[in-house]
Design a protein around this motif. Structure first.
Motif, short mmCIF file in Angstrom:
data_model
loop_
_atom_site.label_atom_id
_atom_site.label_comp_id
_atom_site.label_asym_id
_atom_site.label_seq_id
_atom_site.Cartn_x
_atom_site.Cartn_y
_atom_site.Cartn_z
N PHE A 155 0.84 -1.20 0.00
CA PHE A 155 0.00 0.00 0.00
C PHE A 155 0.87 1.25 0.00
O PHE A 155 0.68 2.16 -0.82
N PHE A 156 1.86 1.31 0.90
CA PHE A 156 2.72 2.49 0.97
C PHE A 156 3.62 2.59 -0.26
O PHE A 156 3.96 3.71 -0.69
N LYS A 157 3.99 1.46 -0.84
CA LYS A 157 4.77 1.49 -2.08
C LYS A 157 3.98 2.19 -3.19
O LYS A 157 4.53 2.95 -3.98
N ASN A 158 2.67 1.95 -3.21
CA ASN A 158 1.81 2.61 -4.20
C ASN A 158 1.76 4.12 -3.99
O ASN A 158 1.45 4.86 -4.91
N LEU A 159 2.04 4.58 -2.80
CA LEU A 159 2.07 6.01 -2.52
C LEU A 159 3.46 6.61 -2.78
O LEU A 159 3.62 7.82 -2.70
N GLY A 160 4.42 5.77 -3.11
CA GLY A 160 5.82 6.17 -3.16
C GLY A 160 6.27 6.88 -4.42
O GLY A 160 7.38 6.62 -4.90
N HIS A 161 5.48 7.77 -4.95
CA HIS A 161 5.90 8.58 -6.11
C HIS A 161 5.34 9.98 -5.93
O HIS A 161 4.16 10.14 -5.63
N PRO A 162 6.18 11.00 -6.12
CA PRO A 162 5.71 12.39 -5.91
C PRO A 162 4.47 12.75 -6.73
O PRO A 162 3.59 13.45 -6.23
N GLY B 169 -6.73 0.80 -5.73
CA GLY B 169 -8.03 1.06 -5.15
C GLY B 169 -8.14 2.38 -4.41
O GLY B 169 -9.02 2.57 -3.59
N LEU B 170 -7.25 3.31 -4.75
CA LEU B 170 -7.24 4.62 -4.08
C LEU B 170 -8.06 5.67 -4.80
O LEU B 170 -8.50 6.64 -4.18
N VAL B 171 -8.23 5.50 -6.11
CA VAL B 171 -9.03 6.46 -6.89
C VAL B 171 -10.03 5.70 -7.74
O VAL B 171 -9.86 4.52 -8.04
N THR B 172 -11.08 6.41 -8.10
CA THR B 172 -12.11 5.86 -8.97
C THR B 172 -12.38 6.88 -10.07
O THR B 172 -11.97 8.04 -9.95
N SER C 291 -11.68 10.71 -8.60
CA SER C 291 -11.95 11.09 -7.21
C SER C 291 -11.38 10.01 -6.30
O SER C 291 -11.05 8.90 -6.74
N LEU C 292 -11.26 10.35 -5.03
CA LEU C 292 -10.77 9.39 -4.04
C LEU C 292 -11.84 8.35 -3.75
O LEU C 292 -13.03 8.67 -3.76
N THR C 293 -11.42 7.14 -3.49
CA THR C 293 -12.38 6.09 -3.14
C THR C 293 -12.82 6.20 -1.68
O THR C 293 -13.86 5.66 -1.32
N SER C 294 -12.02 6.91 -0.88
CA SER C 294 -12.33 7.02 0.55
C SER C 294 -11.78 8.34 1.09
O SER C 294 -10.66 8.74 0.75
#
Length: 121
Positions: free
Chosen positions: A12-19, A60-63, A74-77
């Motif tokens: 999950f955090f790896k998926n956030l790992g790009h500016p 699964g972070l955006v839709t 948009s954000l999924t949550s």
């Protein structure tokens, strides 16, 4: 066989790992955006933005929502926006601590106890 939770969290955090992904999520924390609206804000090529959005979709972070020829993201949550806000508070605390340490380092050696020379590093 299921994976341990710590591995799922790491992914999950790896998926956030790009500016660019973080910037996209920040923008989407405010409201939904089309790709065209995000391009100048993220500052990368359209093809690269598309790749980063695909990573966020798979995670699964955006839709998406299609309106005519426009695709809106948009954000999924709302928890994603909360996570970014918590990260900001953590970083603020870390940087504040570093600034305090830097200020301590700038304090003259006169602050050393009398009768002993202050040890230099």
């Amino acid at each position: 066989m299921s994976r341990p939770l710590y591995q799922v969290k790491a992914e999950f955090f790896k998926n956030l790992g790009h500016p660019a992904r973080i910037r996209v999520l920040e923008l989407l924390s405010e409201r939904e955006h089309s790709v065209a609206e995000m391009l100048p804000e993220v500052g990368i090529e359209a093809a690269n933005l598309s790749q980063q959005l695909a990573v966020l979709r798979r995670a699964g972070l955006v839709t998406t929502r299609k309106e005519g020829s426009n695709v809106f993201y948009s954000l999924t949550s709302p928890h994603v926006a909360e996570l970014l806000a918590v990260a900001r508070r953590i970083l603020t605390g870390v940087i504040t601590g570093q600034m305090e340490l830097l200020e301590d380092l700038r304090t003259p050696a006169a602050a050393a106890p009398r009768g002993r020379a202050r040890k230099q590093s």
